[in-house]
Design a protein around this motif. Structure first.
Motif, mmCIF file in Angstrom:
data_model
loop_
_atom_site.group_PDB
_atom_site.id
_atom_site.type_symbol
_atom_site.label_atom_id
_atom_site.label_comp_id
_atom_site.label_asym_id
_atom_site.label_seq_id
_atom_site.Cartn_x
_atom_site.Cartn_y
_atom_site.Cartn_z
ATOM 1 N N SER A 1 -19.349 -33.475 -1.385
ATOM 2 C CA SER A 1 -18.896 -34.864 -1.430
ATOM 3 C C SER A 1 -19.912 -35.720 -0.670
ATOM 4 N N PHE A 2 -20.503 -36.710 -1.367
ATOM 5 C CA PHE A 2 -21.620 -37.473 -0.794
ATOM 6 C C PHE A 2 -21.385 -38.976 -0.928
ATOM 7 N N VAL B 1 -27.424 -40.141 -5.013
ATOM 8 C CA VAL B 1 -27.260 -39.773 -3.607
ATOM 9 C C VAL B 1 -28.666 -39.538 -3.080
ATOM 10 N N PRO B 2 -29.153 -40.357 -2.141
ATOM 11 C CA PRO B 2 -30.510 -40.117 -1.648
ATOM 12 C C PRO B 2 -30.584 -38.815 -0.854
ATOM 13 N N VAL B 3 -31.672 -38.086 -1.040
ATOM 14 C CA VAL B 3 -31.893 -36.894 -0.225
ATOM 15 C C VAL B 3 -32.487 -37.390 1.095
ATOM 16 N N ASN B 4 -31.609 -37.595 2.073
ATOM 17 C CA ASN B 4 -32.050 -38.084 3.384
ATOM 18 C C ASN B 4 -31.952 -36.947 4.403
ATOM 19 N N GLY B 5 -32.242 -37.260 5.658
ATOM 20 C CA GLY B 5 -32.259 -36.223 6.691
ATOM 21 C C GLY B 5 -30.939 -35.468 6.790
ATOM 22 N N GLU C 1 -45.391 -38.421 -0.673
ATOM 23 C CA GLU C 1 -44.120 -37.707 -0.881
ATOM 24 C C GLU C 1 -43.238 -38.455 -1.895
ATOM 25 N N PRO C 2 -42.717 -37.750 -2.917
ATOM 26 C CA PRO C 2 -41.816 -38.438 -3.859
ATOM 27 C C PRO C 2 -40.494 -38.826 -3.181
ATOM 28 N N PHE C 3 -39.773 -39.762 -3.777
ATOM 29 C CA PHE C 3 -38.383 -40.031 -3.402
ATOM 30 C C PHE C 3 -37.517 -39.017 -4.138
ATOM 31 N N TYR C 4 -36.500 -38.480 -3.448
ATOM 32 C CA TYR C 4 -35.600 -37.519 -4.089
ATOM 33 C C TYR C 4 -34.160 -38.008 -4.061
ATOM 34 N N PHE C 5 -33.472 -37.769 -5.158
ATOM 35 C CA PHE C 5 -32.052 -38.116 -5.265
ATOM 36 C C PHE C 5 -31.300 -37.005 -5.990
ATOM 37 N N ILE C 6 -30.011 -36.855 -5.665
ATOM 38 C CA ILE C 6 -29.112 -36.116 -6.550
ATOM 39 C C ILE C 6 -28.557 -37.185 -7.484
ATOM 40 N N GLN C 7 -28.832 -37.029 -8.757
ATOM 41 C CA GLN C 7 -28.520 -38.100 -9.708
ATOM 42 C C GLN C 7 -27.530 -37.610 -10.760
ATOM 43 N N THR C 8 -26.563 -38.463 -11.054
ATOM 44 C CA THR C 8 -25.578 -38.160 -12.103
ATOM 45 C C THR C 8 -25.689 -39.226 -13.185
ATOM 46 N N ILE C 9 -25.738 -38.794 -14.438
ATOM 47 C CA ILE C 9 -25.781 -39.738 -15.566
ATOM 48 C C ILE C 9 -24.464 -39.594 -16.332
ATOM 49 N N VAL C 10 -23.722 -40.684 -16.416
ATOM 50 C CA VAL C 10 -22.453 -40.665 -17.142
ATOM 51 C C VAL C 10 -22.588 -41.596 -18.341
ATOM 52 N N ARG D 1 -36.170 -40.827 5.353
ATOM 53 C CA ARG D 1 -35.403 -42.014 5.767
ATOM 54 C C ARG D 1 -35.675 -43.212 4.876
ATOM 55 N N ARG D 2 -36.773 -43.123 4.070
ATOM 56 C CA ARG D 2 -37.209 -44.300 3.315
ATOM 57 C C ARG D 2 -36.137 -44.907 2.434
ATOM 58 N N THR D 3 -35.385 -44.032 1.711
ATOM 59 C CA THR D 3 -34.422 -44.575 0.750
ATOM 60 C C THR D 3 -33.330 -45.371 1.450
ATOM 61 N N ASP D 4 -32.807 -44.825 2.571
ATOM 62 C CA ASP D 4 -31.762 -45.546 3.301
ATOM 63 C C ASP D 4 -32.292 -46.896 3.794
ATOM 64 N N TRP D 5 -33.550 -46.890 4.291
ATOM 65 C CA TRP D 5 -34.145 -48.157 4.749
ATOM 66 C C TRP D 5 -34.253 -49.151 3.593
ATOM 67 N N LEU D 6 -34.741 -48.656 2.456
ATOM 68 C CA LEU D 6 -34.919 -49.544 1.304
ATOM 69 C C LEU D 6 -33.586 -50.119 0.835
#
Ligand SMILES: [Fe+2]
Length: 343
Positions: free
Chosen positions: A101-102, A117-121, A152-161, A310-315
């Protein structure tokens, strides 16, 4: 010249500086969008330089990538690797990521809803199996080669509905290039993707800046004012009947089982395939795009461990703030805690 245009010209120095960056929107920068300059080859010149530099950076990143992978990518502009992770590693990762749960954000385009869901720390600490994937040497080398940068790439857990209510069509269903220079997107599919579930599609070989493609790009840049909104913003749309004229085949559809890795150069034409029924799919998704005019492959401060996560959360925070100030629209709205597998 009207008062508004005159007032707008205080931004001229920024428009000129933007020529040396990845700025791509013909609509937002009157220099990039200038019919006269593009007829004289401005857009074409940026393309040629960016692609020449990318090829040189890739040469330097090539030695850590297995020759077989490299040959496939150089030929097609994508690489598809089935059974990417050892079965045990994959099924553990799949179970933990799909049903965890994220905190999630979402964005709807037409009938398609994307949740991320950003892959953060925090996420990385809780999922060492995930860190093992994105920290793996061969993974990093392949993604760096395709991205033509070590950033470094940005990483996410991504869902497409798919199959949401909307009167608007999904703009990602049309074949397009994301921007004018090589950049990376990658998917490690956590669920199977069948052919009727809106799979990714990609026109093999369309990552190459051929003479025909260059002429097509130049013609588009000249008559961009007559094109659709997203082309005007720098993601040129192409119709399937133009492909043969460009010496290109019809798109490949990635209907693939879970645990397949697909990595693409987004200068190549790609789209989301249409889906014939409401579907949910989930993936570990990566994205990297850097200033295309840099001659070097490294020196990215944000790639430092700790900062990268941390980049994604900052952005998100920055865009939330700009949204509150009315300066930029936040497209990604908080959607609470969810499981990536949920519709
Ligand atoms: Fe795209």
């Amino acid at each position: 010249m009207g008062r508004r245009t005159l007032l707008g010209w205080w931004r001229a120095p920024f428009w000129i500086l933007a020529l040396g960056t990845g700025a791509k929107s013909f609509a937002d920068n009157p220099i990039l969008g200038s019919r006269r300059l593009n007829r004289r080859g401005l857009h074409a010149a940026r393309l040629k330089l960016a692609h020449r530099l990318a090829a040189r950076r890739r040469q330097r990143l090539a030695r850590d990538v297995p020759t077989e992978w490299r040959d496939r990518f150089d030929r097609d502009g994508f690489i598809e690797i089935r059974d990417f992770l050892p079965p045990d590693h994959f099924s553990q990762l799949q179970a933990r990521l799909l049903t965890g749960s994220f905190e999630t954000r979402q964005h709807q385009q037409g009938t398609t809803l994307t949740r991320r869901v950003p892959v953060n720390g925090r996420l990385a600490n809780a999922h060492p199996g995930l860190v093992a994937v994105i920290g793996d040497q061969s993974w990093r080398a392949l993604l760096a080669y395709v991205a033509s940068t070590r950033a470094e790439p940005f990483y996410f857990i991504q869902t497409i509905v798919t199959g949401q209510d909307s009167t608007e069509p999904d703009p990602q269903l049309q074949l397009h290039a994301d921007t004018f220079h090589p950049s990376l997107k990658a998917w490690l599919f956590l669920t199977d993707v069948t052919d009727d579930e809106g799979p990714l599609t990609y026109v093999a070989g369309s990552h190459r800046l051929t003479e025909k493609r260059l002429a097509w790009e130049k013609a588009r840049s000249v008559d961009i004012a007559r094109r659709d909104r997203l082309s005007q913003r720098g993601s040129l749309r192409v119709s399937p009947d133009e492909l043969a004229g460009l010496g290109l085949p019809q798109p490949t559809r990635f209907a693939v089982p879970a645990n397949t890795l697909v990595v693409i150069d987004t200068f190549g034409f790609h789209a989301r395939g249409s889906s014939t029924r409401p579907t949910v799919r989930a993936e570990l998704w990566a994205f990297a795009r850097r200033n295309p005019f840099l001659p070097f492959t490294g020196f990215d401060v944000f790639s430092a461990r700790g900062l990268a996560l941390r980049r994604t959360d900052w952005l998100y925070g920055l865009v939330d703030l700009l949204d509150r100030l009315g300066l930029k629209k936040q497209q990604w709205h908080p959607a609470g805690r969810r499981r990536p597998i949920d519709p």
